[in-house]
Write an enzyme that holds these catalytic residues in place. Sequence first.
Site, PDB file in Angstrom:
ATOM      1  N   ASN A   1       0.847  -1.193   0.000  1.00  0.00           N
ATOM      2  CA  ASN A   1       0.000   0.000   0.000  1.00  0.00           C
ATOM      3  C   ASN A   1       0.886   1.249   0.000  1.00  0.00           C
ATOM      4  OD1 ASN A   1      -1.886   2.082   0.743  1.00  0.00           O
ATOM      5  ND2 ASN A   1      -3.205   0.497   1.599  1.00  0.00           N
TER       6      ASN A   1
ATOM      7  N   HIS B   1     -10.427  -5.434  -5.898  1.00  0.00           N
ATOM      8  CA  HIS B   1      -9.217  -5.604  -5.086  1.00  0.00           C
ATOM      9  C   HIS B   1      -9.575  -5.801  -3.627  1.00  0.00           C
ATOM     10  CE1 HIS B   1     -10.102  -1.385  -4.156  1.00  0.00           C
ATOM     11  NE2 HIS B   1      -9.214  -1.431  -3.177  1.00  0.00           N
TER      12      HIS B   1
ATOM     13  N   LYS C   1     -28.844   0.562   5.647  1.00  0.00           N
ATOM     14  CA  LYS C   1     -29.013   0.608   7.092  1.00  0.00           C
ATOM     15  C   LYS C   1     -27.944   1.519   7.673  1.00  0.00           C
ATOM     16  CE  LYS C   1     -29.996  -0.435  11.348  1.00  0.00           C
ATOM     17  NZ  LYS C   1     -31.220   0.153  11.949  1.00  0.00           N
TER      18      LYS C   1
ATOM     19  N   MET D   1     -25.909   2.527  10.886  1.00  0.00           N
ATOM     20  CA  MET D   1     -25.571   2.126  12.252  1.00  0.00           C
ATOM     21  C   MET D   1     -25.121   3.381  12.989  1.00  0.00           C
ATOM     22  SD  MET D   1     -26.148  -1.056  12.668  1.00  0.00           S
ATOM     23  CE  MET D   1     -26.410  -2.534  11.657  1.00  0.00           C
TER      24      MET D   1
HETATM   25  O1  G1P Z   1     -35.315   6.581  13.698  1.00  0.00           O
HETATM   26  P1  G1P Z   1     -34.750   7.106  12.435  1.00  0.00           P
HETATM   27  O2  G1P Z   1     -34.176   8.493  12.561  1.00  0.00           O
HETATM   28  O3  G1P Z   1     -35.707   6.980  11.281  1.00  0.00           O
HETATM   29  O4  G1P Z   1     -33.559   6.117  12.072  1.00  0.00           O
HETATM   30  C1  G1P Z   1     -32.199   6.332  12.337  1.00  0.00           C
HETATM   31  O5  G1P Z   1     -31.891   6.169  13.709  1.00  0.00           O
HETATM   32  C2  G1P Z   1     -32.090   4.875  14.268  1.00  0.00           C
HETATM   33  C3  G1P Z   1     -31.611   4.887  15.697  1.00  0.00           C
HETATM   34  O6  G1P Z   1     -30.257   5.249  15.800  1.00  0.00           O
HETATM   35  C4  G1P Z   1     -31.369   3.798  13.447  1.00  0.00           C
HETATM   36  O7  G1P Z   1     -31.761   2.523  13.911  1.00  0.00           O
HETATM   37  C5  G1P Z   1     -31.690   3.907  11.954  1.00  0.00           C
HETATM   38  O8  G1P Z   1     -30.893   2.994  11.233  1.00  0.00           O
HETATM   39  C6  G1P Z   1     -31.428   5.331  11.493  1.00  0.00           C
HETATM   40  O9  G1P Z   1     -31.749   5.462  10.133  1.00  0.00           O
HETATM   41  O1  G1P Z   2      -7.606   2.011   2.208  1.00  0.00           O
HETATM   42  P1  G1P Z   2      -8.768   2.707   1.573  1.00  0.00           P
HETATM   43  O2  G1P Z   2      -9.582   1.798   0.701  1.00  0.00           O
HETATM   44  O3  G1P Z   2      -8.380   3.984   0.886  1.00  0.00           O
HETATM   45  O4  G1P Z   2      -9.696   3.156   2.798  1.00  0.00           O
HETATM   46  C1  G1P Z   2     -10.821   2.477   3.254  1.00  0.00           C
HETATM   47  O5  G1P Z   2     -10.476   1.314   3.978  1.00  0.00           O
HETATM   48  C2  G1P Z   2      -9.730   1.513   5.185  1.00  0.00           C
HETATM   49  C3  G1P Z   2      -9.554   0.169   5.857  1.00  0.00           C
HETATM   50  O6  G1P Z   2     -10.781  -0.460   6.150  1.00  0.00           O
HETATM   51  C4  G1P Z   2     -10.416   2.508   6.109  1.00  0.00           C
HETATM   52  O7  G1P Z   2      -9.546   2.821   7.180  1.00  0.00           O
HETATM   53  C5  G1P Z   2     -10.787   3.797   5.384  1.00  0.00           C
HETATM   54  O8  G1P Z   2     -11.530   4.635   6.246  1.00  0.00           O
HETATM   55  C6  G1P Z   2     -11.587   3.448   4.143  1.00  0.00           C
HETATM   56  O9  G1P Z   2     -11.903   4.632   3.426  1.00  0.00           O
END
Ligand code: G1P
Ligand code: G1P
Lengths: 349, 349
Positions: free
Chosen positions: A77, A167, A312, A314
């Site tokens: 990398n 990749h 989704k 999180m």
């Molecule tokens: O309740 P909302 O604003 O529609 O939804 C948002 O917040 C929730 C609680 O953090 C999450 O579970 C959902 O994935 C997100 O889209």
């Molecule tokens: O290495 P990349 O593809 O540029 O970067 C991606 O993968 C990494 C490893 O999961 C993460 O840390 C980065 O936030 C993401 O953008």
Amino acid sequence: AHKFNPSDHPHRRYNPLKGDWVLVCPHRAKRPWKGQLEPAIEQTTPRFDINNPLCPTAHRPNGIVNPDYSGTFVFDNDFPALLDDVPVPDKEDNDELFQTSPAEGNCKVMCFHPHSDLTLALMSRVEVRAVIDKWAELQEELGKMYTWVQIFENRGAVMGCSNPHPHCQVWSSSYLPNEAEVKDKKLKEYYLKHDKNMLLDYAERELKKQVRVIAQNEEWVCVVPFWAVWPYETMLIPLRHTLRFNDLTNKQRDDLVDIMKTLLIKYDNLFETSFPYSMGWHGAPNNSEDNSHWQLHALYYPPLLRSATIRKFMVGYEMLANQQRDLTAEQAAQRLKDLPNIHYSCKKN
Amino acid sequence: AHKFNPSDHPHRRYNPLKGDWVLVCPHRAKRPWKGQLEPAIEQTTPRFDINNPLCPTAHRPNGIVNPDYSGTFVFDNDFPALLDDVPVPDKEDNDELFQTSPAEGNCKVMCFHPHSDLTLALMSRVEVRAVIDKWAELQEELGKMYTWVQIFENRGAVMGCSNPHPHCQVWSSSYLPNEAEVKDKKLKEYYLKHDKNMLLDYAERELKKQVRVIAQNEEWVCVVPFWAVWPYETMLIPLRHTLRFNDLTNKQRDDLVDIMKTLLIKYDNLFETSFPYSMGWHGAPNNSEDNSHWQLHALYYPPLLRSATIRKFMVGYEMLANQQRDLTAEQAAQRLKDLPNIHYSCKKN
Ligand SMILES: O=P(O)(O)O[C@H]1O[C@H](CO)[C@@H](O)[C@H](O)[C@H]1O
Ligand SMILES: O=P(O)(O)O[C@H]1O[C@H](CO)[C@@H](O)[C@H](O)[C@H]1O
């Protein structure tokens, strides 16, 4: 008055690999969506682009020119997160609220194929087998030098993948990462308690139950785990005891080609889009301890929930309190299982 | 040969609240970016939209009409993840690999203000104080019925916020969520070992060191925690021992208005955008145990890394192996500290 029904009623499920819980809210997929839509995945990646640093013969940012490779291609990398031979923090300040610890390692990039417009789902069996053999080689080689070798693929812009060329990455480290450390502990506890391997027990029971299995063959099973967090999360588990990727036999590798292709084609077919995900392999740490409690497996974490453009998130409750999902593992498994095994882009019109 | 320098050399830092590690790679922010750009945040939210179910006098999807509210406004989520009085799973099948556990609770939505085009950063001191008082009221009321009351705000489309109107959510549960359970354990261990409160010790040492403090007043400190994961993650800690949100005194609440406004204005000024984040409050569980080891605090998890459109992706290595960040907590703190305390939108041209 009513009886508990896991496909209707909110409940929590235990993840024995992590020792934590996921909140399952099957009734919640009904809510309206006014939030962010993902940009539609670019369907027009050119097969070759001299300005793409992952293409054969292209210049990388550090000036190195890629070979005109025809199969897989591995290189260091150019912007590695982990480095060898860096100065390590001294142990002086041992205030337990401000602890620093050394992190040495190596980051590699592995191109799967010379063509930017392909994915593992669309590559031939022979080409996928070449990827598997290269993964085994890298695990073998890097496992001699590092405690943990993390093979992972970020696929799709929504997963932060900064380049559409097919990749993966391989980050090796002197330390056992958090996820590995917790898993090592949980697998060992189970092993000491039952004198059996947790993931082999688990695979066996899933094969009997047949409610979360989406594909299986002689050597592998693919399930939506009982404790899945991501909507269409899956796990690939070999059916015989296997510690590390490089321990896979010829037959296991051939069967892995099949089950991986089946899974990835189903994924693409789900929303008729090149399905984004992060995936990776977990196997025994590279140390001299008894690792009988370990079993190699792959984890797929795909973010899409409702369609090619609705994912989704999180966030909020999930980040601050508890992981939460909006459909059951069984519902997700059934949906994936029912999908055709032929890629949507190959349908004759 | 060289000496370890935390702003140059990769290392890991320990999070004593979680018992895990974050990989810090300060040299990595240099890599080029070809990945996803976030859609620019809509600057044109109308103040009032009769079709937005969070606006005063608007119809919600379930047909209920909102009152013509003028301050905060709390109602039950029309699509709650958690419900009261649902059938609970029976304990029969006690296979430890397939464990289900009850989850009961309640989900509320709280609008901060009648105007959709405002945020906490732009609201007046009096209006922010009203939000704080309502949070305290909800913690008081819901804390009588539920083990855990999670107040959280998802701000910005990039954080999955499905509605731009200024609001937060309050999810209360019969169970202690994962994050709370781990924190309870870690805080208690520290307390038993030192006979002191971990977060009060931590706040005190940060105030002395003054390298991660971005704002402070008589009652509060705002720091980028030593173990921060998100690029500009921060924590708000009261300087006197406080178990829960409703225990905050009048003076603590007034000072919280100030420090919250300071933080949120700095956040918006960082990339001259309405800064997205998930935030939430953690305080002692609502049980009758001795919770002296607890200290109320707020956590801010903002995703942006380089600009208003380039975020940090927690994917691949982060999901499968170890959390990783691309600048140090000290660098982030310095940058936030140096930003003006006047909102960029108020600058005279
Ligand atoms: O309740 P909302 O604003 O529609 O939804 C948002 O917040 C929730 C609680 O953090 C999450 O579970 C959902 O994935 C997100 O889209
Ligand atoms: O290495 P990349 O593809 O540029 O970067 C991606 O993968 C990494 C490893 O999961 C993460 O840390 C980065 O936030 C993401 O953008």
